[in-house]
Design an enzyme around this catalytic site. Structure first.
Site, PDB file in Angstrom:
ATOM      1  N   ASP A   1      40.611  34.774  27.621  1.00  0.00           N
ATOM      2  CA  ASP A   1      41.182  34.678  26.279  1.00  0.00           C
ATOM      3  C   ASP A   1      40.511  35.280  25.420  1.00  0.00           C
ATOM      4  OD1 ASP A   1      43.797  32.545  25.366  1.00  0.00           O
ATOM      5  OD2 ASP A   1      42.544  33.539  23.877  1.00  0.00           O
TER       6      ASP A   1
ATOM      7  N   HIS B 282      46.706  28.730  30.743  1.00  0.00           N
ATOM      8  CA  HIS B 282      45.216  28.894  30.151  1.00  0.00           C
ATOM      9  C   HIS B 282      44.774  27.879  31.247  1.00  0.00           C
ATOM     10  CE1 HIS B 282      46.384  29.953  25.855  1.00  0.00           C
ATOM     11  NE2 HIS B 282      47.626  29.384  26.418  1.00  0.00           N
TER      12      HIS B 282
ATOM     13  N   ASN C  87      51.865  26.601  27.393  1.00  0.00           N
ATOM     14  CA  ASN C  87      52.855  26.478  26.091  1.00  0.00           C
ATOM     15  C   ASN C  87      54.131  27.153  26.496  1.00  0.00           C
ATOM     16  OD1 ASN C  87      50.651  25.084  24.861  1.00  0.00           O
ATOM     17  ND2 ASN C  87      49.855  26.967  24.411  1.00  0.00           N
TER      18      ASN C  87
ATOM     19  N   HIS D  44      52.109  32.285  30.911  1.00  0.00           N
ATOM     20  CA  HIS D  44      50.767  32.363  31.149  1.00  0.00           C
ATOM     21  C   HIS D  44      50.250  31.032  31.216  1.00  0.00           C
ATOM     22  CE1 HIS D  44      51.221  32.806  27.050  1.00  0.00           C
ATOM     23  NE2 HIS D  44      50.186  32.053  26.678  1.00  0.00           N
TER      24      HIS D  44
ATOM     25  N   HIS E 146      55.357  35.846  27.471  1.00  0.00           N
ATOM     26  CA  HIS E 146      55.157  36.367  28.709  1.00  0.00           C
ATOM     27  C   HIS E 146      54.270  34.947  29.444  1.00  0.00           C
ATOM     28  CE1 HIS E 146      53.977  39.727  31.951  1.00  0.00           C
ATOM     29  NE2 HIS E 146      53.661  38.399  32.569  1.00  0.00           N
TER      30      HIS E 146
HETATM   31  P1  DGP Z   1      49.941  30.880  23.693  1.00  0.00           P
HETATM   32  O1  DGP Z   1      49.617  30.356  22.496  1.00  0.00           O
HETATM   33  O2  DGP Z   1      49.872  29.841  24.960  1.00  0.00           O
HETATM   34  O3  DGP Z   1      51.155  31.574  23.912  1.00  0.00           O
HETATM   35  O4  DGP Z   1      48.720  31.769  24.327  1.00  0.00           O
HETATM   36  C1  DGP Z   1      48.530  32.963  24.084  1.00  0.00           C
HETATM   37  C2  DGP Z   1      46.881  33.432  24.036  1.00  0.00           C
HETATM   38  O5  DGP Z   1      46.905  34.750  24.286  1.00  0.00           O
HETATM   39  C3  DGP Z   1      46.027  32.889  23.000  1.00  0.00           C
HETATM   40  O6  DGP Z   1      45.153  31.785  23.407  1.00  0.00           O
HETATM   41  C4  DGP Z   1      45.123  34.114  22.574  1.00  0.00           C
HETATM   42  C5  DGP Z   1      45.795  35.090  23.726  1.00  0.00           C
HETATM   43  N1  DGP Z   1      45.868  36.447  23.369  1.00  0.00           N
HETATM   44  C6  DGP Z   1      46.540  37.018  22.404  1.00  0.00           C
HETATM   45  N2  DGP Z   1      46.150  38.042  22.118  1.00  0.00           N
HETATM   46  C7  DGP Z   1      45.239  38.550  23.097  1.00  0.00           C
HETATM   47  C8  DGP Z   1      44.647  39.802  23.697  1.00  0.00           C
HETATM   48  O7  DGP Z   1      45.059  40.798  23.126  1.00  0.00           O
HETATM   49  N3  DGP Z   1      43.635  39.837  24.265  1.00  0.00           N
HETATM   50  C9  DGP Z   1      43.623  38.487  25.180  1.00  0.00           C
HETATM   51  N4  DGP Z   1      42.659  38.425  25.942  1.00  0.00           N
HETATM   52  N5  DGP Z   1      43.806  37.536  24.721  1.00  0.00           N
HETATM   53  C10 DGP Z   1      45.044  37.497  23.672  1.00  0.00           C
END
Ligand code: DGP
Length: 115
Positions: free
Chosen positions: A32, A103, A88, A101, A99
């Site tokens: 993340d 955590h 989430n 995912h 999309h």
């Molecule tokens: P959510 O809030 O559950 O939809 O989580 C989305 C997560 O994605 C958040 O913890 C930050 C992560 N994230 C957003 N943009 C990027 C990115 O460009 N690269 C990476 N590695 N993580 C990202």
């Protein structure tokens, strides 16, 4: 199938760089960008499933494969004393990337617990 406007589809396609920790036929996992714990990995199906609410019998294999991957990644990351898996879903669930995912969070004693 890829959604051209989806951030995680772009990461899966290598169009946006990421710190990969695991990949197989069904799953891609990367760190993340805003880690909430020493280990914070996003485990993502290679199919564009928008959210948990869109899981059905046509795509649930991807979800099973995500959880198989989570067990492998947790071992590889040394999370033998435990970890948390969070999804989430939707606006009220705080989902920011559309999309599916999971955590995978660990590497520390996690304190904030809703359930
Ligand atoms: P959510 O809030 O559950 O939809 O989580 C989305 C997560 O994605 C958040 O913890 C930050 C992560 N994230 C957003 N943009 C990027 C990115 O460009 N690269 C990476 N590695 N993580 C990202």
């Amino acid at each position: 199938m890829k959604d051209e406007s989806c951030l995680f589809c772009k990461i899966l396609a290598g169009e946006i760089p990421s710190a990969k920790v695991y990949e197989d036929e069904y799953v891609f996992a990367f760190r993340d960008i805003n880690p909430q714990a020493p280990v914070h990995v996003l485990v993502v199906p290679k199919e564009h499933i928008p959210c948990a609410d869109a899981i059905d019998e046509s795509n649930s294999l991807y979800v099973a494969k995500c959880f198989e991957a989570i067990a492998k990644i947790a071992k590889a990351e040394g999370l033998e004393t435990g970890y948390r898996v969070i999804n989430n879903c939707g606006e009220d669930g705080g989902q920011s990337v559309q999309h599916l995912h999971f955590h995978l969070i660990g590497g520390v004693k996690l304190s904030e617990k809703i359930i």
